[in-house]
Scaffold this motif. Structure first.
Motif, PDB file in Angstrom:
ATOM      1  N   ARG A  21       0.834  -1.211   0.000  1.00  0.00           N
ATOM      2  CA  ARG A  21       0.000   0.000   0.000  1.00  0.00           C
ATOM      3  C   ARG A  21       0.866   1.258   0.000  1.00  0.00           C
ATOM      4  O   ARG A  21       0.568   2.237  -0.684  1.00  0.00           O
ATOM      5  CB  ARG A  21      -0.898  -0.036   1.234  1.00  0.00           C
ATOM      6  N   SER A  22       1.959   1.209   0.737  1.00  0.00           N
ATOM      7  CA  SER A  22       2.892   2.327   0.785  1.00  0.00           C
ATOM      8  C   SER A  22       3.542   2.567  -0.573  1.00  0.00           C
ATOM      9  O   SER A  22       3.692   3.715  -1.009  1.00  0.00           O
ATOM     10  CB  SER A  22       3.962   2.054   1.842  1.00  0.00           C
ATOM     11  N   ARG A  25       1.060   4.230  -2.936  1.00  0.00           N
ATOM     12  CA  ARG A  25       0.904   5.664  -2.615  1.00  0.00           C
ATOM     13  C   ARG A  25       2.138   6.473  -2.991  1.00  0.00           C
ATOM     14  O   ARG A  25       2.029   7.641  -3.364  1.00  0.00           O
ATOM     15  CB  ARG A  25       0.593   5.830  -1.130  1.00  0.00           C
ATOM     16  N   ASP A  26       3.341   5.856  -2.893  1.00  0.00           N
ATOM     17  CA  ASP A  26       4.566   6.554  -3.302  1.00  0.00           C
ATOM     18  C   ASP A  26       4.573   6.812  -4.803  1.00  0.00           C
ATOM     19  O   ASP A  26       5.016   7.864  -5.256  1.00  0.00           O
ATOM     20  CB  ASP A  26       5.808   5.746  -2.921  1.00  0.00           C
ATOM     21  N   ASP A  28       1.835   6.980  -6.842  1.00  0.00           N
ATOM     22  CA  ASP A  28       0.775   7.941  -7.160  1.00  0.00           C
ATOM     23  C   ASP A  28      -0.061   8.178  -5.914  1.00  0.00           C
ATOM     24  O   ASP A  28      -0.895   7.350  -5.556  1.00  0.00           O
ATOM     25  CB  ASP A  28      -0.098   7.404  -8.297  1.00  0.00           C
ATOM     26  N   PRO A  29       0.146   9.307  -5.238  1.00  0.00           N
ATOM     27  CA  PRO A  29      -0.577   9.586  -3.991  1.00  0.00           C
ATOM     28  C   PRO A  29      -2.102   9.620  -4.136  1.00  0.00           C
ATOM     29  O   PRO A  29      -2.814   9.470  -3.159  1.00  0.00           O
ATOM     30  CB  PRO A  29      -0.057  10.961  -3.569  1.00  0.00           C
ATOM     31  N   ASN A  31      -3.846   7.391  -5.711  1.00  0.00           N
ATOM     32  CA  ASN A  31      -4.348   6.015  -5.771  1.00  0.00           C
ATOM     33  C   ASN A  31      -4.207   5.310  -4.432  1.00  0.00           C
ATOM     34  O   ASN A  31      -3.384   5.671  -3.599  1.00  0.00           O
ATOM     35  CB  ASN A  31      -3.595   5.198  -6.827  1.00  0.00           C
ATOM     36  N   ASP A  32      -5.002   4.269  -4.262  1.00  0.00           N
ATOM     37  CA  ASP A  32      -4.916   3.418  -3.086  1.00  0.00           C
ATOM     38  C   ASP A  32      -5.091   1.976  -3.541  1.00  0.00           C
ATOM     39  O   ASP A  32      -5.813   1.703  -4.498  1.00  0.00           O
ATOM     40  CB  ASP A  32      -6.005   3.783  -2.067  1.00  0.00           C
TER      41      ASP A  32
END
Length: 71
Positions: A21-22, A25-26, A28-29, A31-32
């Motif tokens: 998950r990290s 996010r790295d 593309d902030p 997206n999740d």
């Protein structure tokens, strides 16, 4: 699977989900991660992380379908 094995596997999966998950996010902030799916020798594991919970599905791979091609 015993309760001890279940707890150990759940701990490993939670760590992996947090790291995956990290990474998402790295990259593309905006997206999740909504689904993590991976296959081991005998099992397929699907994880759907929610905000307050995680759904973990452990599915045994059917030996007869292991080498089958998708249609």
């Amino acid at each position: 699977m015993t309760k001890a094995e279940d707890s150990k596997l759940t701990g490993y999966i939670n760590q992996l989900v947090d790291k995956a998950r990290s990474v998402v996010r790295d990259v593309d902030p905006a997206n999740d991660m909504t689904l993590l799916r991976f296959t081991l020798k005998r099992h397929e594991i699907l994880v759907t992380p929610g905000r307050n919970f995680r759904i973990i599905v452990l599915q045994e791979i059917n030996k007869s379908e292991e080498g089958a091609k998708p249609t």
